[in-house]
Design a protein around this motif. Structure first.
Motif, PDB file in Angstrom:
ATOM      1  N   GLU A 186      28.540   4.331  -2.786  1.00  0.00           N
ATOM      2  CA  GLU A 186      28.299   3.674  -1.495  1.00  0.00           C
ATOM      3  C   GLU A 186      27.430   4.533  -0.585  1.00  0.00           C
ATOM      4  OE1 GLU A 186      30.853   1.759   2.225  1.00  0.00           O
ATOM      5  OE2 GLU A 186      31.862   2.472   0.408  1.00  0.00           O
ATOM      6  N   GLY A 187      27.647   5.853  -0.596  1.00  0.00           N
ATOM      7  CA  GLY A 187      26.863   6.728   0.269  1.00  0.00           C
ATOM      8  C   GLY A 187      25.389   6.705  -0.065  1.00  0.00           C
ATOM      9  N   ALA A 188      25.063   6.666  -1.361  1.00  0.00           N
ATOM     10  CA  ALA A 188      23.662   6.610  -1.782  1.00  0.00           C
ATOM     11  C   ALA A 188      23.056   5.252  -1.458  1.00  0.00           C
ATOM     12  CB  ALA A 188      23.552   6.890  -3.272  1.00  0.00           C
ATOM     13  N   ARG A 189      23.832   4.199  -1.668  1.00  0.00           N
ATOM     14  CA  ARG A 189      23.333   2.853  -1.393  1.00  0.00           C
ATOM     15  C   ARG A 189      23.023   2.678   0.093  1.00  0.00           C
ATOM     16  NH1 ARG A 189      26.910   0.337  -4.464  1.00  0.00           N
ATOM     17  NH2 ARG A 189      28.355  -0.070  -2.763  1.00  0.00           N
ATOM     18  N   ALA A 190      23.782   3.363   0.939  1.00  0.00           N
ATOM     19  CA  ALA A 190      23.571   3.238   2.381  1.00  0.00           C
ATOM     20  C   ALA A 190      22.256   3.850   2.828  1.00  0.00           C
ATOM     21  CB  ALA A 190      24.725   3.893   3.127  1.00  0.00           C
ATOM     22  N   GLN A 191      21.660   4.703   1.993  1.00  0.00           N
ATOM     23  CA  GLN A 191      20.396   5.356   2.365  1.00  0.00           C
ATOM     24  C   GLN A 191      19.182   4.614   1.802  1.00  0.00           C
ATOM     25  OE1 GLN A 191      20.303   9.744   2.332  1.00  0.00           O
ATOM     26  NE2 GLN A 191      22.418   9.689   1.614  1.00  0.00           N
ATOM     27  N   LEU A 192      19.430   3.457   1.212  1.00  0.00           N
ATOM     28  CA  LEU A 192      18.332   2.643   0.685  1.00  0.00           C
ATOM     29  C   LEU A 192      17.902   1.604   1.702  1.00  0.00           C
ATOM     30  CD1 LEU A 192      19.445   1.939  -3.004  1.00  0.00           C
ATOM     31  CD2 LEU A 192      18.195   3.893  -2.098  1.00  0.00           C
ATOM     32  N   GLU A 193      16.620   1.312   1.709  1.00  0.00           N
ATOM     33  CA  GLU A 193      16.083   0.263   2.565  1.00  0.00           C
ATOM     34  C   GLU A 193      15.977  -1.046   1.799  1.00  0.00           C
ATOM     35  OE1 GLU A 193      14.785  -1.387   6.056  1.00  0.00           O
ATOM     36  OE2 GLU A 193      15.434   0.697   5.753  1.00  0.00           O
ATOM     37  N   SER A 194      15.457  -0.956   0.557  1.00  0.00           N
ATOM     38  CA  SER A 194      15.264  -2.171  -0.232  1.00  0.00           C
ATOM     39  C   SER A 194      15.175  -1.826  -1.706  1.00  0.00           C
ATOM     40  CB  SER A 194      13.991  -2.915   0.211  1.00  0.00           C
ATOM     41  OG  SER A 194      12.842  -2.113  -0.039  1.00  0.00           O
ATOM     42  N   ALA A 195      15.201  -2.874  -2.516  1.00  0.00           N
ATOM     43  CA  ALA A 195      15.057  -2.717  -3.965  1.00  0.00           C
ATOM     44  C   ALA A 195      14.215  -3.865  -4.484  1.00  0.00           C
ATOM     45  CB  ALA A 195      16.428  -2.713  -4.640  1.00  0.00           C
ATOM     46  N   SER A 196      13.425  -3.591  -5.523  1.00  0.00           N
ATOM     47  CA  SER A 196      12.550  -4.625  -6.078  1.00  0.00           C
ATOM     48  C   SER A 196      12.292  -4.337  -7.553  1.00  0.00           C
ATOM     49  CB  SER A 196      11.218  -4.683  -5.321  1.00  0.00           C
ATOM     50  OG  SER A 196      10.540  -3.435  -5.437  1.00  0.00           O
ATOM     51  N   ALA A 197      11.696  -5.298  -8.228  1.00  0.00           N
ATOM     52  CA  ALA A 197      11.335  -5.130  -9.642  1.00  0.00           C
ATOM     53  C   ALA A 197      10.422  -6.269 -10.057  1.00  0.00           C
ATOM     54  CB  ALA A 197      12.567  -5.098 -10.521  1.00  0.00           C
ATOM     55  N   ALA A 223      23.827   8.499 -15.209  1.00  0.00           N
ATOM     56  CA  ALA A 223      23.016   9.722 -15.131  1.00  0.00           C
ATOM     57  C   ALA A 223      21.962   9.597 -14.033  1.00  0.00           C
ATOM     58  CB  ALA A 223      22.351   9.996 -16.474  1.00  0.00           C
ATOM     59  N   LYS A 224      21.350   8.437 -13.921  1.00  0.00           N
ATOM     60  CA  LYS A 224      20.341   8.223 -12.876  1.00  0.00           C
ATOM     61  C   LYS A 224      20.973   8.264 -11.490  1.00  0.00           C
ATOM     62  CE  LYS A 224      17.312   5.427 -15.835  1.00  0.00           C
ATOM     63  NZ  LYS A 224      16.740   4.085 -16.084  1.00  0.00           N
ATOM     64  N   ALA A 225      22.163   7.697 -11.369  1.00  0.00           N
ATOM     65  CA  ALA A 225      22.851   7.707 -10.083  1.00  0.00           C
ATOM     66  C   ALA A 225      23.164   9.137  -9.657  1.00  0.00           C
ATOM     67  CB  ALA A 225      24.130   6.889 -10.170  1.00  0.00           C
ATOM     68  N   GLU A 226      23.547   9.958 -10.616  1.00  0.00           N
ATOM     69  CA  GLU A 226      23.841  11.363 -10.321  1.00  0.00           C
ATOM     70  C   GLU A 226      22.584  12.101  -9.863  1.00  0.00           C
ATOM     71  OE1 GLU A 226      25.753  15.248 -12.637  1.00  0.00           O
ATOM     72  OE2 GLU A 226      26.039  13.227 -13.444  1.00  0.00           O
ATOM     73  N   VAL A 227      21.464  11.821 -10.537  1.00  0.00           N
ATOM     74  CA  VAL A 227      20.201  12.451 -10.148  1.00  0.00           C
ATOM     75  C   VAL A 227      19.787  11.988  -8.752  1.00  0.00           C
ATOM     76  CG1 VAL A 227      17.735  12.610 -10.668  1.00  0.00           C
ATOM     77  CG2 VAL A 227      19.408  12.762 -12.515  1.00  0.00           C
ATOM     78  N   LEU A 228      19.951  10.701  -8.473  1.00  0.00           N
ATOM     79  CA  LEU A 228      19.576  10.174  -7.159  1.00  0.00           C
ATOM     80  C   LEU A 228      20.401  10.839  -6.056  1.00  0.00           C
ATOM     81  CD1 LEU A 228      18.029   8.268  -5.340  1.00  0.00           C
ATOM     82  CD2 LEU A 228      19.741   6.493  -5.841  1.00  0.00           C
ATOM     83  N   GLU A 229      21.698  11.011  -6.297  1.00  0.00           N
ATOM     84  CA  GLU A 229      22.534  11.687  -5.295  1.00  0.00           C
ATOM     85  C   GLU A 229      22.033  13.105  -5.045  1.00  0.00           C
ATOM     86  OE1 GLU A 229      26.942  10.493  -4.717  1.00  0.00           O
ATOM     87  OE2 GLU A 229      26.680  10.778  -6.884  1.00  0.00           O
ATOM     88  N   ALA A 230      21.644  13.793  -6.120  1.00  0.00           N
ATOM     89  CA  ALA A 230      21.127  15.153  -5.973  1.00  0.00           C
ATOM     90  C   ALA A 230      19.826  15.153  -5.170  1.00  0.00           C
ATOM     91  CB  ALA A 230      20.905  15.773  -7.350  1.00  0.00           C
TER      92      ALA A 230
END
Length: 256
Positions: A186-197, A223-230
């Motif tokens: 949740e903490g990482a998601r709160a720092q996002l503005e938008s998502a696309s693909a 693994a990607k979520a862990e890297v993003l948090e870092a």
């Protein structure tokens, strides 16, 4: 000296065999047990059907996205039912008609109150269209719609935006974006503005500070979520000053 007229002609009393005594005591015990069980069954039956214990009040907890009026509507047919007849499954079945509801716990408070605690699916994405805003769960289900006079308070829900074109253009692509957002803490998601693909393997995240994160596909999500948090916690200028961070291969992230 015993005279002939004074003789007692009654039969001699012999001790009762122990087995007979035990049998009599056992029968008495069984009769007492049967009586007690009968009283208990009567009491249970009275409580089970008693109008004195009919449900009159529902205390709802944990409902943030589920409107209280909607919860009352879904549970309205239970009102008047004796509390002993209402189980958690009965309540969960009714409230589960709303996608936002994940789990339900209940507790009865005699004589007429039912406490209901709801655990909701957290919103992981929002889509803004002409008719309002829709919030989505990690499963890709709409869990709440805001339209008309209703206003989504952005301070209450820091949720990444997905363009309505992406939501309507390709269901698989949209599902991939939502699944990626669901992987994030949740903490990482709160720092996002938008998502696309554009495809299921090209999910891109826009951070609130302007940086772009190339996530890629749904594979290696944890693994990607862990890297993003870092990355979000890093103070390294190579990362903080980068315009783009590519974590599609989480073992070797690239900045540029």
């Amino acid at each position: 000296m015993v005279r002939e007229g004074d003789q007692d002609d009654s039969p001699l009393a012999f001790p009762e065999p122990e087995s007979v005594t035990r049998g009599r005591q056992r029968r008495r015990g069984l009769i007492a047990l049967a009586a007690a069980l009968g009283l208990l069954a009567t009491a249970v039956a009275v409580l089970w059907f008693s109008p004195l214990l009919a449900l009159r009040s529902v205390e709802l907890q944990g409902a943030e996205l589920l409107p209280e009026a909607r919860a009352d509507e879904l549970l309205s047919d239970l009102r008047g039912t004796p509390l002993p007849q209402i189980g958690t499954g009965d309540v969960a079945q009714r409230l589960g008609q709303e996608n936002v509801v994940d789990q339900v716990q209940t507790r009865a408070e005699l004589p007429d109150t039912l406490h209901v605690e709801i655990t909701e699916h957290p919103p992981v994405a929002q889509v803004t269209g002409e008719d309002g805003v829709e919030l989505y769960s990690e499963n890709g289900d709409v869990i709440r719609s805001f339209d008309g006079p209703e206003i989504l308070d952005s301070e209450d829900y820091a949720i990444p935006e997905i363009s309505s074109e992406a939501a309507l253009g390709d269901e698989q692509v949209f599902a991939a974006v939502v699944a990626v957002l669901g992987e994030l803490p949740e903490g990482a998601r709160a720092q996002l503005e938008s998502a696309s693909a554009d495809t299921i393997d090209s999910v891109t995240l826009e951070l609130a500070d302007g940086r772009t994160v190339l996530w890629g596909g749904e594979d290696q999500g944890p693994a990607k979520a862990e890297v993003l948090e870092a990355i979000l916690a890093s103070e390294d200028e190579a990362i903080t000053e980068a315009d783009t961070v590519d974590i599609s291969t989480p073992s070797t992230p690239v900045t540029r």
